[in-house]
Structure formats: C-alpha cells, structure tokens
Write an enzyme that holds these catalytic residues in place. Structure first.
Site, mmCIF file in Angstrom:
data_model
loop_
_atom_site.group_PDB
_atom_site.id
_atom_site.type_symbol
_atom_site.label_atom_id
_atom_site.label_comp_id
_atom_site.label_asym_id
_atom_site.label_seq_id
_atom_site.Cartn_x
_atom_site.Cartn_y
_atom_site.Cartn_z
ATOM 1 N N LYS A 58 8.134 4.682 1.922
ATOM 2 C CA LYS A 58 8.810 3.471 2.414
ATOM 3 C C LYS A 58 9.473 2.700 1.276
ATOM 4 O O LYS A 58 10.518 2.079 1.468
ATOM 5 C CB LYS A 58 7.808 2.602 3.185
ATOM 6 N N GLY A 108 4.836 6.603 -1.543
ATOM 7 C CA GLY A 108 6.051 5.900 -1.924
ATOM 8 C C GLY A 108 7.218 6.014 -0.971
ATOM 9 O O GLY A 108 8.293 5.473 -1.242
ATOM 10 N N CYS A 147 0.885 -1.175 0.000
ATOM 11 C CA CYS A 147 0.000 0.000 0.000
ATOM 12 C C CYS A 147 0.915 1.216 0.000
ATOM 13 O O CYS A 147 1.031 1.926 0.994
ATOM 14 C CB CYS A 147 -0.917 -0.003 1.212
ATOM 15 N N ALA A 187 1.618 4.271 -1.830
ATOM 16 C CA ALA A 187 1.549 5.708 -2.082
ATOM 17 C C ALA A 187 1.622 6.505 -0.777
ATOM 18 O O ALA A 187 1.045 6.084 0.225
ATOM 19 C CB ALA A 187 0.254 6.049 -2.830
ATOM 20 N N CYS A 225 -0.609 4.212 10.753
ATOM 21 C CA CYS A 225 -0.365 5.534 11.344
ATOM 22 C C CYS A 225 -1.488 5.863 12.323
ATOM 23 O O CYS A 225 -2.027 6.968 12.326
ATOM 24 C CB CYS A 225 -0.215 6.607 10.273
ATOM 25 N N ASP A 231 1.787 -1.306 4.949
ATOM 26 C CA ASP A 231 1.374 -0.116 5.696
ATOM 27 C C ASP A 231 -0.084 0.133 5.315
ATOM 28 O O ASP A 231 -0.379 0.829 4.352
ATOM 29 C CB ASP A 231 2.257 1.072 5.333
#
Length: 435
Positions: free
Chosen positions: A259, A257, A253, A255, A374, A322
């Site tokens: 990571k 980008g 996942c 975007a 997050c 993520d």
C-alpha cells in the site's frame, strides 16, 4: 528432486515447524531448483493437500484399517499427498501417484510400511466412484466446524458455502503495473514474450492475473520493478486513501509495503510516504521493494503502531492503518490459517481499536484515515470502526469511488469477498477528520 518430493518435504516442514506453507514452499522450490513447470506442480500439490486436508482424511478413513490417529505424521503426509492426486487431480495417472507414494514411504518411513501405502492408495483408486461423500460443509470444504460457524455469523447462511468453496480455489497472482517505470502495453507484451498466460482483472485497470509463473524474482519484468505483486483488494484500500502528489502519507503497519508503494505511485513519486513496521527485518524488505520499484519518497522505519510517536501528531494528510487481523479473508492464499487456534483471535478487536485510537492522532485536520483488514469478521471490521466513530465525533465516514465493474456499494465502509469480487476477503473504511 521432483515436484512431488519437494511438495512432501514442504508439507513435512510446515507441520514440524508450525510455519506458513506458502513461505516454506517458496524456500523449498528455490532449494530444489525446480523449473517453472515443476514449481507450479509442487505448489498445486501443497496447496491442494492443505486446502482439502479434512476431506482427504475422510476419504482415507474409508480404506485405512484402524484409527487415522495411529498413523505416523509422515505416513499421513504421504497418504494425503497420494490421495489428493488420485481423487482430486485428473492429469496424474493413479499408478504414478501410488508408485511415487510407495517410494516416498520407503525413504521417509520404512520399507515395511510401503505395503500399507500401496494397499490404501490402490483401494482409493478402485473405490473412487463409490466412496461415501461428506454431508457437512466443514468436511466437504475442509474448514473446522467452529470456523465455519464463526464465518457464517459474518458472511451469512446464504453465502457461506460459496465463500468456503472459493477458499479452496488456487488464487491467481495479481501483478500491478508500476506506472512510474512502465505501462499496461509494455507489461502485456513482456508477459506474452515470456509465454505467461494472463488475464486482465475484471474491475481493476493495470492489474493482471497470472498463474504458474514459478519464482517471480527470476522474471525481468518483476526484478526491474515494472510490476509488483498486490491483491486488488489491498490496491483498492490504497486507492480509497486518495493520496495525491505532494501529500504526506503514513502507512502504519506497512510490511511488505504494497500500500505504501501504491500510494507513492499514485503520488507520482512526489511528496513523502512514511512506511512503518514493528519488525526490523520487515523494514528492510520495504526498503528493498521501494528501491526495486524506483520509488524514492518511501521512507521505511521501525515503529509500533500502538505506541504514540509525538513527531507524527497531526502531521499527515493520509494515514493508512492496515491492522493485524485474523486473516480469514486470505485463506485461499494461506490455506493453513483455517487450522489455527481461534481463541487468540478473540483479542484482536482490542488490539485493532488501540492502534486506530493511536494513529488517529496523526491525521491533520481535514485529512483522511483508512482502516483496513484482510478478514471478513464484523467484530474486527464494522464493529471496530463504528465503536471508534462513536468515541470520535471529529471523524466521519466518507464514501470513496469504486472502479467500474466492481459490483459493490459503499457508504464509507466496504467488505470484499473472494467468491464475489475476484479479490481477497478485505475490509476498507475511509474516515475524514473535520477541519
């Protein structure tokens, strides 16, 4: 057009479109061609109003005659903006804030209403030392009561006020050095020459905290790819993955980008990083970012992380997941998250579990999967990870190294908090697949 008018129009657009204030603000700063100083002021005003909306309404209710709900939405936007400058800023004279609000009312509401704006804000200015103060955390820190209660379940009663207070601080922008193209010394020299004040991050090397930079795209240091924006918590998730040169990495996942880029840089641009996102337009953003950073091993493609891709099965040394989450760890950067409906968030653990279940099939025997969010909610973090481990004995938690200076401990899972770690609220879980 001045910073305060840009701020007002951004607040109006955010409300009318139901859009994120940070995205609207960026667009409007460019539209109005604000210089770095005015862009910083417009940002401070928009974020300040969003971060303190319930508190500002509490104060305004003491000088507005009649129910606040009867005010036109635009009128309320103007009054909040004026109240924020008068009560919570100290560099703008009260008279300037009042006069600007009066002119805005004439233009965006009507001339007759300008008298009310003038009277209310002048009353606030006169009474600022004697206004009643809120007793509850929800009003004091402008987090709806239901959100405060939800967060407290995971953050804890002792830490909740400090957490809420941190949500209302203006977060610095975190610039990471792209070691493929530059180094710390060059980045520091460039920032100094540009007159941009910076601080080294307290626990992450090659990370600099900057404020008031305006549009980063206009800085040669950024446009040339020598630095990129990424919060230390997200960078730590990429570091936990332990990607090495020559490995095959999947970022499920991805975007925008960050990571993927951090992994590719750690790999010294050797190997491959497959960077996926469900939205086509975000795939192009990843491609543009990789090109700017001089990263050639990132290959972006459109894919749904919850849907099985046979060609990926057991094909990767590292899988980074993520996943979509409530975002309650990044409220300081996206202040409007606090006002979103909490009900849809209850379904997120099911979505997260489905993604984790699917992408775990892509990990090679002996490989690594990093699950991250997050948010700070345990129902989206530890609970999802532990339930996955209970279903999959072929995976085990693996402790990962933490940078010197980071006051935290991990058993393979780690939650970062804004008020403790100078980073976004973030959860990282490292899982190793048995050989």
């Amino acid at each position: 057009m001045g910073a305060r008018t840009t701020a007002l129009t951004a607040l109006i657009a955010t409300r009318r479109q139901g859009a994120w204030s940070d995205a609207i603000l960026k667009e409007y700063v460019q539209r109005d061609r604000l210089d770095r100083r005015d862009a910083a002021l417009a940002s401070q005003l928009v974020y300040g109003v969003m971060q303190n909306r319930l508190l500002l309404d509490f104060y305004l209710s003491q000088v507005v005659s009649g129910p606040m709900s009867r005010l036109q939405p635009v009128m309320l936007d103007i009054l909040r903006l004026g109240a924020y400058q008068i009560l919570l800023l100290d560099k703008i004279p009260d008279s300037a804030a009042v006069n600007e609000a009066v002119e805005q009312t004439k233009h965006y509401v009507n001339k007759k209403a300008a008298g009310m704006t003038n009277g209310c804000l002048r009353a606030l200015s006169r009474q600022k030392q004697s206004l009643r103060q809120p007793e509850d955390l929800a009003t004091r820190y402008s987090h709806p009561q239901t959100l405060v209660e939800l967060l407290q379940q995971s953050v804890g009663e002792e830490q909740i006020e400090a957490f809420l207070r941190a949500d209302n601080e203006i977060a610095a922008t975190c610039l990471q050095v792209n070691t493929l193209l530059s180094d710390a010394q060059e980045a520091e020299q460039a920032l100094t020459q540009l007159g941009i004040a910076f601080e080294k991050h307290p626990w992450l090397d090659g990370c600099y905290l900057v404020r008031g930079t305006g549009n980063l795209a206009q800085l040669e240091l950024f446009s040339s790819g020598k630095v990129y924006v990424q919060d230390p918590s997200a960078r730590l998730a990429a570091m936990a993955a332990g990607a090495k040169p020559g490995m095959r990495v999947l970022d499920c996942c991805a975007a925008p980008g960050g990571k993927s880029f951090a992994a590719a840089i750690a790999m010294q641009n050797e190997g491959s990083v497959t960077s996926c996102d469900i939205h086509a337009h975000k795939v192009s953003l990843i491609e543009k970012g990789a090109a700017r950073l001089g990263v050639s091993i990132v290959h972006a493609r459109q894919a749904d992380a919850s849907q099985f891709e046979p060609e990926f099965e057991a094909g990767f040394d590292v899988v980074i997941a993520d996943v979509p989450c409530s975002g309650l760890g990044v409220i300081r950067k996206k202040p409007d998250i606090r006002y979103k409906d909490l009900a849809p968030m209850q379904k997120l653990p099911q979505v997260q579990a489905a993604i984790l279940e699917n992408v775990s099939r892509y990990v090679k025997p002996g490989g690594v999967m990093v699950y991250s969010t997050c948010t700070v909610l345990k129902r989206e973090n530890e609970n999802v990870a532990n339930a996955f481990l209970a279903r999959h004995p072929e995976f085990r938690l693996e402790v990962f190294a933490l940078p010197a200076g980071l006051d935290a401990q991990t058993d393979g899972m780690l939650t970062l908090y804004p008020h403790l770690h100078e980073a976004d609220g973030f959860f990282i879980c490292k899982l190793r697949k048995n050989v």
